[in-house]
Motif scaffolding. Structure first.
Motif, PDB file in Angstrom:
ATOM      1  N   PRO A 190       7.726  -3.046  -4.571  1.00  0.00           N
ATOM      2  CA  PRO A 190       7.417  -2.055  -5.636  1.00  0.00           C
ATOM      3  C   PRO A 190       8.049  -0.912  -5.264  1.00  0.00           C
ATOM      4  O   PRO A 190       8.303   0.142  -6.227  1.00  0.00           O
ATOM      5  CB  PRO A 190       5.972  -1.731  -5.391  1.00  0.00           C
ATOM      6  CG  PRO A 190       5.469  -2.312  -3.936  1.00  0.00           C
ATOM      7  CD  PRO A 190       6.718  -3.337  -3.893  1.00  0.00           C
ATOM      8  N   GLY A 191       9.095  -0.715  -4.435  1.00  0.00           N
ATOM      9  CA  GLY A 191      10.060   0.555  -3.978  1.00  0.00           C
ATOM     10  C   GLY A 191       9.566   1.444  -2.927  1.00  0.00           C
ATOM     11  O   GLY A 191       8.850   1.161  -2.143  1.00  0.00           O
ATOM     12  N   SER A 192      10.237   2.664  -3.080  1.00  0.00           N
ATOM     13  CA  SER A 192      10.197   3.483  -1.936  1.00  0.00           C
ATOM     14  C   SER A 192       8.724   4.142  -2.060  1.00  0.00           C
ATOM     15  O   SER A 192       7.815   4.280  -3.072  1.00  0.00           O
ATOM     16  CB  SER A 192      10.746   4.882  -2.394  1.00  0.00           C
ATOM     17  OG  SER A 192      10.660   5.786  -1.335  1.00  0.00           O
ATOM     18  N   GLY A 193       8.064   4.457  -0.744  1.00  0.00           N
ATOM     19  CA  GLY A 193       6.831   4.589  -0.557  1.00  0.00           C
ATOM     20  C   GLY A 193       5.678   3.638  -0.037  1.00  0.00           C
ATOM     21  O   GLY A 193       4.754   3.749   0.298  1.00  0.00           O
ATOM     22  N   TRP A 194       6.134   2.368  -0.654  1.00  0.00           N
ATOM     23  CA  TRP A 194       5.218   1.371  -0.569  1.00  0.00           C
ATOM     24  C   TRP A 194       5.622   0.583   0.781  1.00  0.00           C
ATOM     25  O   TRP A 194       6.522   0.476   1.011  1.00  0.00           O
ATOM     26  CB  TRP A 194       5.428   0.325  -1.633  1.00  0.00           C
ATOM     27  CG  TRP A 194       4.797   0.989  -2.929  1.00  0.00           C
ATOM     28  CD1 TRP A 194       5.475   1.514  -4.179  1.00  0.00           C
ATOM     29  CD2 TRP A 194       3.416   1.088  -3.467  1.00  0.00           C
ATOM     30  NE1 TRP A 194       4.726   1.958  -5.003  1.00  0.00           N
ATOM     31  CE2 TRP A 194       3.573   1.358  -4.607  1.00  0.00           C
ATOM     32  CE3 TRP A 194       2.351   0.265  -3.052  1.00  0.00           C
ATOM     33  CZ2 TRP A 194       2.529   1.708  -5.311  1.00  0.00           C
ATOM     34  CZ3 TRP A 194       1.206   0.355  -3.752  1.00  0.00           C
ATOM     35  CH2 TRP A 194       1.159   0.936  -5.130  1.00  0.00           C
ATOM     36  N   ARG A 195       4.333  -0.144   1.514  1.00  0.00           N
ATOM     37  CA  ARG A 195       4.593  -0.755   2.673  1.00  0.00           C
ATOM     38  C   ARG A 195       3.789  -2.003   2.451  1.00  0.00           C
ATOM     39  O   ARG A 195       2.856  -1.906   1.753  1.00  0.00           O
ATOM     40  CB  ARG A 195       4.336   0.096   3.864  1.00  0.00           C
ATOM     41  CG  ARG A 195       2.666   0.090   4.200  1.00  0.00           C
ATOM     42  CD  ARG A 195       2.296   0.543   5.422  1.00  0.00           C
ATOM     43  NE  ARG A 195       0.684   0.621   5.630  1.00  0.00           N
ATOM     44  CZ  ARG A 195       0.256  -0.204   5.933  1.00  0.00           C
ATOM     45  NH1 ARG A 195       0.448  -1.315   6.474  1.00  0.00           N
ATOM     46  NH2 ARG A 195      -1.267   0.072   5.929  1.00  0.00           N
TER      47      ARG A 195
ATOM     48  N   GLU B  49       0.801  -1.185  -0.067  1.00  0.00           N
ATOM     49  CA  GLU B  49       0.076   0.022  -0.097  1.00  0.00           C
ATOM     50  C   GLU B  49       1.040   1.454  -0.082  1.00  0.00           C
ATOM     51  O   GLU B  49       2.028   1.314   0.534  1.00  0.00           O
ATOM     52  CB  GLU B  49      -0.852  -0.064   1.254  1.00  0.00           C
ATOM     53  CG  GLU B  49      -2.018   1.185   1.178  1.00  0.00           C
ATOM     54  CD  GLU B  49      -2.985   0.969   2.274  1.00  0.00           C
ATOM     55  OE1 GLU B  49      -4.234   1.203   2.097  1.00  0.00           O
ATOM     56  OE2 GLU B  49      -2.579   0.571   3.323  1.00  0.00           O
ATOM     57  N   HIS B  50       0.647   2.115  -0.718  1.00  0.00           N
ATOM     58  CA  HIS B  50       1.112   3.638  -0.801  1.00  0.00           C
ATOM     59  C   HIS B  50       0.200   4.632  -0.379  1.00  0.00           C
ATOM     60  O   HIS B  50      -0.866   4.999  -0.949  1.00  0.00           O
ATOM     61  CB  HIS B  50       1.465   3.777  -2.099  1.00  0.00           C
ATOM     62  CG  HIS B  50       2.444   4.860  -2.516  1.00  0.00           C
ATOM     63  ND1 HIS B  50       2.547   6.046  -1.995  1.00  0.00           N
ATOM     64  CD2 HIS B  50       3.865   4.634  -3.037  1.00  0.00           C
ATOM     65  CE1 HIS B  50       3.631   6.736  -2.418  1.00  0.00           C
ATOM     66  NE2 HIS B  50       4.341   5.922  -2.869  1.00  0.00           N
ATOM     67  N   GLU B  51       0.522   5.410   0.594  1.00  0.00           N
ATOM     68  CA  GLU B  51      -0.150   6.278   1.460  1.00  0.00           C
ATOM     69  C   GLU B  51      -0.458   7.599   0.550  1.00  0.00           C
ATOM     70  O   GLU B  51      -1.279   8.253   0.718  1.00  0.00           O
ATOM     71  CB  GLU B  51       0.250   6.734   2.843  1.00  0.00           C
ATOM     72  CG  GLU B  51       1.764   7.267   2.663  1.00  0.00           C
ATOM     73  CD  GLU B  51       2.327   7.834   4.134  1.00  0.00           C
ATOM     74  OE1 GLU B  51       3.051   8.601   3.701  1.00  0.00           O
ATOM     75  OE2 GLU B  51       1.726   7.384   5.029  1.00  0.00           O
ATOM     76  N   ASP B  52       0.613   7.802  -0.585  1.00  0.00           N
ATOM     77  CA  ASP B  52       0.291   8.919  -1.265  1.00  0.00           C
ATOM     78  C   ASP B  52      -0.507   8.830  -2.622  1.00  0.00           C
ATOM     79  O   ASP B  52      -0.619   9.672  -3.402  1.00  0.00           O
ATOM     80  CB  ASP B  52       1.691   9.635  -1.575  1.00  0.00           C
ATOM     81  CG  ASP B  52       2.399  10.033  -0.298  1.00  0.00           C
ATOM     82  OD1 ASP B  52       1.766  10.561   0.531  1.00  0.00           O
ATOM     83  OD2 ASP B  52       3.717  10.034  -0.235  1.00  0.00           O
ATOM     84  N   ARG B  53      -0.848   7.493  -2.816  1.00  0.00           N
ATOM     85  CA  ARG B  53      -1.632   7.349  -4.005  1.00  0.00           C
ATOM     86  C   ARG B  53      -3.028   7.284  -3.635  1.00  0.00           C
ATOM     87  O   ARG B  53      -3.529   6.935  -2.549  1.00  0.00           O
ATOM     88  CB  ARG B  53      -1.203   5.999  -4.711  1.00  0.00           C
ATOM     89  CG  ARG B  53      -0.110   5.868  -5.264  1.00  0.00           C
ATOM     90  CD  ARG B  53       0.221   4.834  -6.456  1.00  0.00           C
ATOM     91  NE  ARG B  53       1.425   4.877  -7.081  1.00  0.00           N
ATOM     92  CZ  ARG B  53       1.760   4.155  -8.193  1.00  0.00           C
ATOM     93  NH1 ARG B  53       0.724   3.164  -8.474  1.00  0.00           N
ATOM     94  NH2 ARG B  53       3.038   4.241  -8.954  1.00  0.00           N
ATOM     95  N   SER B  54      -3.846   7.724  -4.536  1.00  0.00           N
ATOM     96  CA  SER B  54      -5.268   7.666  -4.296  1.00  0.00           C
ATOM     97  C   SER B  54      -6.098   6.233  -3.973  1.00  0.00           C
ATOM     98  O   SER B  54      -5.789   5.293  -4.842  1.00  0.00           O
ATOM     99  CB  SER B  54      -6.341   8.188  -5.643  1.00  0.00           C
ATOM    100  OG  SER B  54      -7.516   8.185  -5.302  1.00  0.00           O
TER     101      SER B  54
END
Length: 253
Positions: free
Chosen positions: A88-93, A38-43
């Protein structure tokens, strides 16, 4: 390479192995779930399908036409994918299945089903995941889960990294779709992480098992998880592991 007859015992237990051999509990079993993120900055409000259709409408993406049918008018971009997957890289947890289940009110795996695209209907919009979530890969373990499983298997195998094991790739994974000659490799458990980068396929092995048949991994082509069958001590270790996420499915022993 190993003899194709190495899978004969699995065929007797679990059928033809076209999508992988789902062996029964021997004597126990557990399902290790592929990772989602999950990426907190994506919609969380916009789905992959809505994003794709908007891109086609704006001319940013080309519509995919198959057999004269414009898939942008007919299909749903779900956001999922087949085959191997990296972090998936930076920003994803890591988003654990149990966390998402508690959030949306769906069971981790609906009773009577196996881990697959049928899970988490309440998390999707018309069948498509929100852009904020990277759903599990299908038909293959993701690399972090594969590597973790190999390490745990090494701990619970008497010979450790020297454990002799075999790997089977179902015919749907191979470029030539050879249904008559099972593709099997033999080697050491300590070297099995390298199988993830096998240039012949874009998937983790359908099955990996110890030569003494004390444990077997079963990754079906159509599923989002790997069934692990073997001793109860191994199953307990997977259920309590802080990195891998595993569940028992009483209807799929």
């Amino acid at each position: 390479m190993a003899s194709s007859h190495e899978v004969d015992w699995l065929r007797e237990l679990a059928g033809d192995g076209t999508t992988g051999f789902l062996a029964p509990a021997m004597p126990d079993s557990v399902w290790v779930l592929n990772a989602m993120y999950e990426h907190e900055d994506r919609s969380a409000e916009v789905s992959y399908d809505e994003c794709w259709r908007a891109a086609v409408a704006d001319g940013v993406a080309e519509p995919e036409v198959v057999g004269g049918i414009d898939l942008s008018q007919m299909a749903v971009a779900t956001g999922g994918g087949l085959g191997r997957a990296e972090h998936p890289g930076s920003g994803w947890r890591r988003l654990r299945w149990a966390e998402l289940a508690g959030r949306v009110g769906d069971p981790v795996v609906p009773e009577g089903l196996l881990p697959s695209y049928r899970c988490f209907p309440s998390a999707k919009k018309h069948g498509s995941w929100p852009l904020s979530i990277r759903p599990p890969t299908e038909g293959s373990l993701d690399r972090p889960t594969w590597n973790r499983l190999v390490r745990i298997l090494t701990e619970y195998s008497p010979a450790g990294p020297e454990t002799e094991c075999l790997a089977y790739y179902n015919p749907l994974l191979l470029q030539d779709f050879d249904f008559g000659d099972p593709h099997v490799r033999a080697g050491r458990l300590g070297d099995s992480e390298t199988l993830y980068d096998n240039p012949e396929v874009e998937f983790s092995p359908s099955n990996l098992w110890a030569a003494d048949r004390s444990w077997v991994l079963c990754t079906d082509y159509d599923l989002w998880a790997t069934k692990v069958v073997g001793p109860s001590e191994l199953v307990a270790a997977l259920l309590s592991d802080g990195e891998a996420e595993a569940v028992r499915l009483p209807w799929a022993p």
